[in-house]
Write an enzyme that holds these catalytic residues in place. Structure first.
Site, mmCIF file in Angstrom:
data_model
loop_
_atom_site.group_PDB
_atom_site.id
_atom_site.type_symbol
_atom_site.label_atom_id
_atom_site.label_comp_id
_atom_site.label_asym_id
_atom_site.label_seq_id
_atom_site.Cartn_x
_atom_site.Cartn_y
_atom_site.Cartn_z
ATOM 1 N N GLU A 64 0.780 -1.230 0.000
ATOM 2 C CA GLU A 64 0.000 0.000 0.000
ATOM 3 C C GLU A 64 0.817 1.288 0.000
ATOM 4 O OE1 GLU A 64 -3.462 0.234 -0.093
ATOM 5 O OE2 GLU A 64 -3.312 -1.901 -0.563
ATOM 6 N N SER A 93 -41.772 -35.861 41.515
ATOM 7 C CA SER A 93 -41.278 -36.214 42.849
ATOM 8 C C SER A 93 -39.928 -35.608 43.181
ATOM 9 C CB SER A 93 -41.202 -37.738 42.977
ATOM 10 O OG SER A 93 -42.498 -38.302 42.918
#
Length: 828
Positions: A90, A486
Site C-alpha cells: 500500500e 417427585s
C-alpha cells in the site's frame, strides 16, 4: 538589448503576478476546502467497534459476537512481517513522506489522462495516512473534492500523530473481506491463526486484500488472488524485507484458507454460548455486546460439556429408537447428480459424526447410500461423492413404529431409493469402526435438558439444552417450564425436618381423601396404584417416593410454609396452596431445580446460578465478577512476609438449617443406595438424589449430587405427551445421569458428605425408626438426628402418626435432652 531586458522584466513581473495569483488561489482553495473538514482530533480517543469474545473456564474460545469482526491489536504487538507486507502493498514510503506521496500522485495522474473517457475507475495514489483520513473521517465518494480534503486531512494527521499510531489505526480499521475488520480478525477468519503464526504467503495475501476484498476471494477468484498475493511477495523482496529463497518458496505455496465460524467454537457448547450471549445483552445492551470488545470468562468446563452432550444425546436416541422407525426425513429424486440435490437439503451441523445421506439402491442385506457433499468457502458444492453401505446389522433396531417388537429381516423393508436419512459409522463388538459400513439413524422426537453445577459457587460447568442447537435454539434447561414431579419432594421433607419431624418419624402409607370443596374429592395414589405399605419411616417413604406420605406431610406442615420453602430455594416464585403441588404439579426449570439441590448439597447456603465468572472491558478492567466473597489478606502489595494465610469470608445467607440439609442428603443417599435411583450405585461414589415421574409419564427426571457436583436431567416431548407406560425417572432418566457422573467423577476421590456440627448419628431399626432391641436381628441403619430428636430406649411408643398425619411427641432419652438447643426444629 534594451528590448530584451524589458521583455524579460515583463515576463518576470507577469510570472510573479501569476505566481502570487496561483499562491492566492491555492490558499483560497485550501481555505475553502478546510472550512468544513472533519475534526481529526477525534482519532486520539478513537474506540473502534470490537468483537466480544467468550471463553470457557480453561480459556478455549466459546463464541464471538460482533457486527464488525474486529480484534484491536496495538502496533507493538503487530509482527514486523505483517506491517511490512501492508507497507509493501500500500505505501512503501510511509515512514518517509509527510502524508502525501507526490510521486505516486503524478503516476496516478498520468494513468488517469491515459484512461480518460474509458469509464475505468481512476487508480488511487492514496497513502496509508490518506486511507486513514478517508476511512475514519470521509466517505468513499470518487471525486477530486474528496481527494483534496483527504490530502489536507492527511497532512494534518501526520503533524498530530506518530507514524506508528497512524499505522495502528489503519491495520485495525481496514476491511479485509468475509466480515473481517482489521488484520487480527482477518488472520483468524482466513487462516484460523493469530497474526504471529502467519507465513509470508499468508501475510502477503492479507496485505493484497485492501484494494478489492470482494474481488480477491480465495475460492471464487483463486487465480487472481494468488497473482495479487505474489505481487506483494515481490514487493517485499524488492524492498529487502524478505530473502530470495523465502520469496520463491512463498510464491509456490497454494492459496489455502481455513474457514472459521463465528458461532460457538467449543464442541457441544452452543446452548451455553447462546445463554451467555443473552445474559450479556440483558446486562449491557446490544451496542456493548457487539461493539464493546468485552472479554467474557465463563464457567463452562469443556471436558464435562462434551461428556454431558454425548450422554444426553445417547439417552435421547436410545429412548427414541426403542419407539421404532418413523421413516425417512424426506424423499429425493436421485436421477442425475444426486449430490447437488442433496446439498440443498437442510442438514444439522452439530450432530457429528452423524451425516445426512440419500439411499441410492437397496437389497435385502444392505442399502447403498450417498453422503451429502460439503461446500467450499465460496459456497460451491464439492465435486467429491462419498458412498457407503447400511447393512442389516446397522438397521436391525428400526422396527416399524406401528409394529413394535418385530425387527426387520431385510433392509429393503424399511429403506427405498430416494430416502433421505442420517447415518453414522458402524462399530463392531470391539469398538472399532467397520470400514464402509454405517448405522441408520433418525432424529429423536423426544427432547430434554441437563445442567451440571458446582454446589458451592453456583457455577454451571455443563449445560445441554436439547439434542441439537442447529435444529432448535430453544434452551430446555432454562426456558422449558415442566412439572418436576417427585424431585420436588425433598423440599417438602425439608420443611418437615425443620418443624419437628425426623428421618425416622413414622407416617401412614395408605389411602387418603382430600375434600376440595363443592363436593369434589381428591384421592392421591402412589405410582403403583393401590399398593400401600402401612406404617413407614420418612426415610423409606422418600426412598420409594410414596405420594400419600408426602401429601400427609404437606397437610401437617401446611402448604403456605412449603410455598415459602419453594420460594427460598428458587424453585417457584409463588406456589399455590393446593396439596397437589406438594407432589411437584407446578412448573419449573431444570436450572432452578439444580440450584435448589445445590443448596441441599452445600449445607443450606444460598447459591446464585451463573454461567459467567468474570467480564472485562476492552482495556482489561473487570466490570463483573460472580464470586462476591471477601478475601481477607489476599492483597499483599509487599509480597509474602510470613503473614497469616488469606481467609475467604462467606456471608451468604442460610436457606435452611445445615443439619436439615444433611438429613435430606442422607435420606437421598438411601434413594440411590437401594431406592428408585439405584442405577446410580454404579458410579461407585457417594451420591444423593431423587427421581421424578409426572402424571401420565409426560416427563421423567433425576437430580442428584456428589460432594462437589450437582446434576439434573429431564426427558419429555416439547409438546407434552406420555412417554409410555415403561417410562420412569429411575429407569429412563437416572441411567443417563449415571453415565455422565461415571465419566465426570472417574478421577475424583469418593468424598463422603460432610456431617455438620450438632448432628447425632444413632443406630435405629430401619423399619420402625426406633432404637433396635438387642439381639432381635432386625436390619439397622445409622440415622441422622438433630440434638434432642433421637428416639429414646422406650419401645412402648413407636411414634406412629395418626390418620390425619399428626405426629405424637416422642419421649427423649436423657442424653439427647442434654444436648437439645433452643429453636431446634423451627425454620432456621
Amino acid at each position: 538589448m534594451r528590448f530584451l531586458l524589458r521583455f524579460t522584466g515583463f515576463l518576470f513581473a507577469a510570472g510573479s503576478v501569476l505566481f502570487l495569483v496561483g499562491v492566492a488561489g491555492i490558499a483560497a482553495g485550501i481555505w475553502h476546502f478546510s472550512k468544513d473538514l472533519p475534526d481529526y482530533s477525534q482519532l486520539q480517543n478513537y474506540e473502534p467497534p470490537v468483537m466480544t469474545r467468550v471463553h470457557a473456564s480453561d480459556g478455549a474460545l466459546l463464541g464471538e459476537y460482533a457486527k464488525e469482526r474486529r480484534l484491536y491489536l496495538p502496533i507493538q504487538a503487530m509482527p514486523k512481517l505483517v506491517t511490512n507486507a501492508f507497507l509493501a502493498a500500500e505505501d512503501k514510503n510511509f515512514y518517509e513522506h509527510g502524508g502525501i506521496d507526490f510521486t505516486g500522485m503524478a503516476r496516478a495522474a498520468v494513468l488517469y489522462l491515459q484512461n480518460f473517457g474509458s469509464n475505468r475507475r481512476p487508480q488511487g495514489a492514496s497513502t496509508i495516512t490518506q486511507q486513514v483520513a478517508k476511512n475514519f473521517l470521509l466517505t468513499n465518494e470518487v471525486s477530486f473534492t474528496r481527494k483534496i480534503k483527504e490530502a489536507l486531512l492527511a497532512m494534518r494527521i501526520e503533524r498530530a500523530y506518530s507514524k506508528d499510531r497512524i499505522l495502528e489505526l489503519y491495520l485495525n480499521e481496514i476491511y479485509l473481506g468475509l466480515g473481517a475488520y482489521g488484520v487480527a480478525a482477518a488472520s483468524l477468519v482466513y487462516f484460523d491463526k493469530s497474526v504471529n503464526e502467519l507465513t509470508i504467503a499468508e501475510a502477503a495475501y492479507l496485505a493484497a486484500l485492501p484494494k478489492a476484498p470482494g474481488t480477491l476471494h480465495p475460492v471464487r477468484n483463486r487465480d487472481r488472488s494468488t497473482e495479487r498475493r505474489n505481487y506483494v511477495i515481490d514487493r517485499l523482496l524488492e524492498n529487502g524485507w524478505i530473502k530470495q529463497a523465502d520469496a520463491e518458496k512463498a510464491r509456490k505455496e497454494p492459496l489455502v484458507v481455513t474457514s472459521r465460524s463465528n458461532t460457538g467454537h467449543t464442541f457441544a457448547g452452543e446452548y451455553f454460548a447462546e445463554e451467555v450471549r443473552r445474559d450479556i445483552f440483558e446486562r449491557y445492551g446490544e451496542k456493548k455486546l457487539y461493539e464493546g470488545g468485552l472479554s467474557v470468562r465463563t464457567t463452562l468446563d469443556p471436558k464435562l460439556q462434551v461428556m454431558a452432550r454425548r450422554t444426553v444425546a445417547a439417552g435421547l436416541v436410545n429412548f427414541d429408537e426403542a419407539q421404532g422407525w418413523r421413516g425417512p426425513a424426506s424423499k429425493l429424486d436421485i436421477s442425475g447428480d444426486w449430490g447437488v440435490k442433496l446439498a440443498d437439503v437442510k442438514s444439522l451441523s452439530d450432530i457429528s459424526p452423524w451425516r445426512m445421506a440419500v439411499v441410492l439402491e437397496t437389497s435385502d442385506q444392505s442399502a447403498r447410500i450417498g453422503f451429502q457433499p460439503g461446500r467450499e468457502l465460496g459456497g460451491a458444492i464439492s465435486k467429491e461423492r462419498q458412498t457407503g453401505l447400511i447393512t442389516l446389522e446397522g438397521a436391525r433396531w428400526a422396527k416399524p413404529a406401528s409394529a413394535r417388537g418385530k425387527a426387520p429381516v431385510a433392509v429393503s423393508q424399511i429403506l427405498s431409493p430416494g430416502d433421505v436419512i442420517y447415518a453414522d459409522p458402524l462399530f463392531d463388538k470391539d469398538g472399532k469402526a467397520v470400514e464402509g459400513q454405517y448405522r441408520l439413524r433418525q432424529l429423536p422426537e423426544v427432547s430434554g435438558a441437563m445442567v451440571a453445577m458446582d454446589p458451592w459457587t453456583g457455577r454451571v460447568v455443563a449445560m445441554v439444552g436439547g439434542f441439537s442447537f442447529d435444529q432448535s435454539q430453544f434452551n430446555r434447561a432454562t426456558q422449558a417450564y415442566r412439572q418436576p414431579g417427585s424431585t420436588f419432594k425433598p423440599l417438602v421433607y425439608s420443611a418437615a425436618m425443620d418443624n419437628g419431624y425426623t428421618p425416622a418419624s413414622i407416617m401412614i402409607d395408605g389411602p387418603i381423601e382430600i375434600e376440595q370443596g363443592q363436593g369434589g374429592v381428591w384421592r392421591p395414589d402412589n405410582f403403583s396404584v393401590g399398593s400401600y405399605r402401612g406404617p413407614i419411616t420418612l426415610r423409606e417413604a422418600l426412598k420409594w417416593s410414596v405420594n400419600t406420605v408426602t401429601v400427609r406431610l404437606a397437610q401437617d406442615v401446611g402448604m403456605p410454609l412449603i410455598g415459602e420453602y419453594a420460594k427460598r430455594f428458587g424453585v417457584y416464585d409463588e406456589l399455590p396452596n393446593y396439596l397437589s403441588y406438594s407432589l411437584g404439579a407446578g412448573e419449573t426449570t431444570v436450572m432452578r431445580m439444580v440450584t435448589a439441590y445445590s443448596m441441599l448439597a452445600n449445607g443450606g447456603r444460598r447459591v446464585k446460578p451463573t454461567l459467567i465468572d468474570r467480564i472485562q472491558d476492552r482495556y482489561g478492567r473487570t466490570i463483573f465478577k460472580h464470586d462476591a466473597r471477601e478475601c481477607r489478606g489476599c492483597d499483599a502489595p509487599d509480597g509474602w512476609k510470613n503473614q497469616a494465610e488469606p481467609q475467604l469470608v462467606d456471608r451468604r445467607e442460610l436457606v435452611i438449617d445445615p443439619m436439615t440439609a444433611y438429613q435430606i442428603t442422607s435420606m437421598m443417599e438411601g434413594v440411590v443406595q437401594g431406592g428408585t435411583a439405584s442405577a446410580l450405585r454404579e458410579v461407585g461414589k457417594p451420591i444423593a438424589g431423587k427421581t421424578g415421574t409426572t402424571s401420565d409419564g409426560k416427563d421423567v427426571w433425576f437430580i442428584g449430587y456428589s460432594a462437589d457436583l450437582v446434576v439434573g436431567l429431564y426427558l419429555g416431548y416439547d409438546k407434552p405427551r406420555s412417554l409410555g407406560r415403561a417410562a420412569q425417572g429411575g429407569h429412563t432418566a437416572a441411567p443417563i445421569v449415571k453415565n455422565f457422573m461415571k465419566l465426570a467423577l472417574a478421577d475424583k476421590p469418593a468424598t463422603p458428605f460432610k456431617v455438620p456440627p450438632g448432628i447425632r448419628l444413632v443406630r435405629v431399626d430401619a423399619k420402625s425408626g426406633m432404637r433396635p432391641n438387642p439381639g432381635d436381628g432386625s436390619r439397622t441403619i445409622l440415622e441422622a438426628f438433630k440434638p434432642g430428636t433421637a428416639p429414646s430406649d422406650n419401645y412402648s411408643n413407636v411414634g406412629i402418626a395418626d390418620s390425619e398425619g399428626r405426629l405424637p411427641q416422642q419421649p427423649m432419652s436423657p442424653e439427647t435432652d442434654s444436648i437439645m438447643r433452643p429453636g431446634t426444629g423451627r425454620l432456621y
